[in-house]
Design an enzyme around this catalytic site. Structure first.
Site, PDB file in Angstrom:
ATOM      1  N   HIS A   1      -9.602   4.009   3.316  1.00  0.00           N
ATOM      2  CA  HIS A   1     -10.577   5.103   3.398  1.00  0.00           C
ATOM      3  C   HIS A   1     -10.497   5.852   4.730  1.00  0.00           C
ATOM      4  CE1 HIS A   1     -13.820   1.968   4.853  1.00  0.00           C
ATOM      5  NE2 HIS A   1     -12.789   2.038   5.653  1.00  0.00           N
ATOM      6  N   ASN A   2     -10.792   7.149   4.624  1.00  0.00           N
ATOM      7  CA  ASN A   2     -10.890   8.058   5.772  1.00  0.00           C
ATOM      8  C   ASN A   2      -9.560   8.282   6.507  1.00  0.00           C
ATOM      9  OD1 ASN A   2     -13.938   6.705   5.782  1.00  0.00           O
ATOM     10  ND2 ASN A   2     -13.889   8.902   6.140  1.00  0.00           N
TER      11      ASN A   2
END
Length: 347
Positions: free
Chosen positions: A242-243
């Protein structure tokens, strides 16, 4: 699609030397296995010996490439960039399957789905509410697209791709079977002897001309977006946490794993089975070599190897030194024995 050597040469910008330009070509092949009515390429001097025995009818070579001997019936297709010309030839002789306008009766389209022109939506595909599909895109059998998803023009989702809610996909994107885009990122806090899940409420943004391999996973951002930049190519069995911010024209090879909140800058290459720790920046044009483990930032243009990853030349020297350890240990043992004898007063 069959075509004559002359037709193929004209389409690929090549000049014919020798052979019979009227011969029909049926397919493309590697120079080590090519047979009559096939075209091949010769771009590396190591493969020159195969040219003498090849059964191919035509072979792409570069301007000025030295060819000492070749079969009499072999036509050389001389061009500035034989690799690119050969790629074009492969596409011409082996065209992609065409998908005409078709929406299978078994497909499920929920409320307020916006459909472009000339779409193919295969059997048992599901498209969630408020999602949009651009012109000339193909959603093949069994794929699932969640709510509020945007997919651009000229995309192809192969069978059994899963796109979670809120994902944005640009134009000319290819996603292969089994890929999962937008699953929850792996985020937990340990409290009171238990792992508490951190909500993952961001999304994934995939820019134009990206290709994502089979069984690859791209996790949604915890709050913002996980992004895959323009023209990046991601192999099979890759995990992107994620991210992450993946730049333009990045290459990620099979079994690479990238932890959360990393920045992979433009033109970086992550070779097979490389692992990247969280909150790491891989600089522009950097190369992480196969099976390397990266725990800190990598400067632009650097090549690193090993685990923990180090600059390539240093890592290679360390590997060479390690290979000498058994011999060094034997010498040390002999020296210890001599010292022991001297200490005991023996000659």
């Amino acid at each position: 699609m069959p075509m004559t050597i002359k037709e193929l040469a004209d389409l690929c910008g090549a000049r014919i030397e020798g052979g019979d330009s009227s011969v029909s070509l049926l397919s493309a092949a590697d120079i080590t296995s090519a047979k009559p009515y096939q075209v091949t390429q010769l771009t590396n001097s190591r493969y020159v010996p195969y040219l003498k025995e090849t059964g191919a009818s035509a072979c792409f070579v570069a301007e000025g490439f030295a060819v000492d001997a070749k079969p009499e019936n072999l036509a050389l297709l001389v061009c500035p960039d034989p690799e690119i010309s050969f790629i074009k030839a492969v596409k011409l002789l082996h065209p992609d399957r065409e998908y005409g306008r078709f929406i299978a009766p078994q497909a499920v389209l929920e409320e307020n789905v916006k459909l472009g022109d000339n779409l193919f939506i295969g059997p048992y595909a599901v498209i969630g509410e408020n999602s949009g599909i651009g012109d000339n895109t193909q959603i093949l059998a069994g794929s699932y697209i969640g709510r509020n998803v945007s997919i651009g023009r000229n995309c192809r989702l192969h069978p059994y791709v899963v796109i979670y809610d809120d994902v944005q996909i640009g134009d000319n994107v290819i996603i292969h079977s089994g890929a999962i885009i937008g699953a929850d990122g792996f985020g937990y806090k340990f409290r009171d002897h238990a792992h508490v899940k951190v909500p993952q409420v961001g999304n994934v943004v995939i820019e134009d001309n990206v290709e994502i391999g089979a069984n690859t996973c791209v996790d949604r951002g915890a709050l913002g977006s996980t992004t895959i930049g323009y023209g990046s190519k991601i192999d099979n069995l890759v995990q992107i946490g994620h991210n992450n911010k993946v730049g333009k024209h990045v290459i990620m090879c099979g079994q690479t794993g990238v932890s959360g909140s990393c920045h992979i800058e433009d033109y970086a290459i992550l070779a097979g089975s490389s692992g990247i720790a969280d909150h790491v920046t891989i600089g522009k044009g950097a190369v992480v070599m196969a099976r390397s483990g990266v725990a800190g930032n990598i400067a632009a243009g650097t090549q690193v190897f090993g685990s923990p990853a180090k600059e390539k030349k240093i890592a290679y020297k360390e590997q060479a030194a390690i290979s000498k350890l058994p011999e060094l240990l034997k010498k040390i043992k002999l020296l210890e024995e001599k010292i022991q004898k001297l200490e005991q007063g023996e000659k």
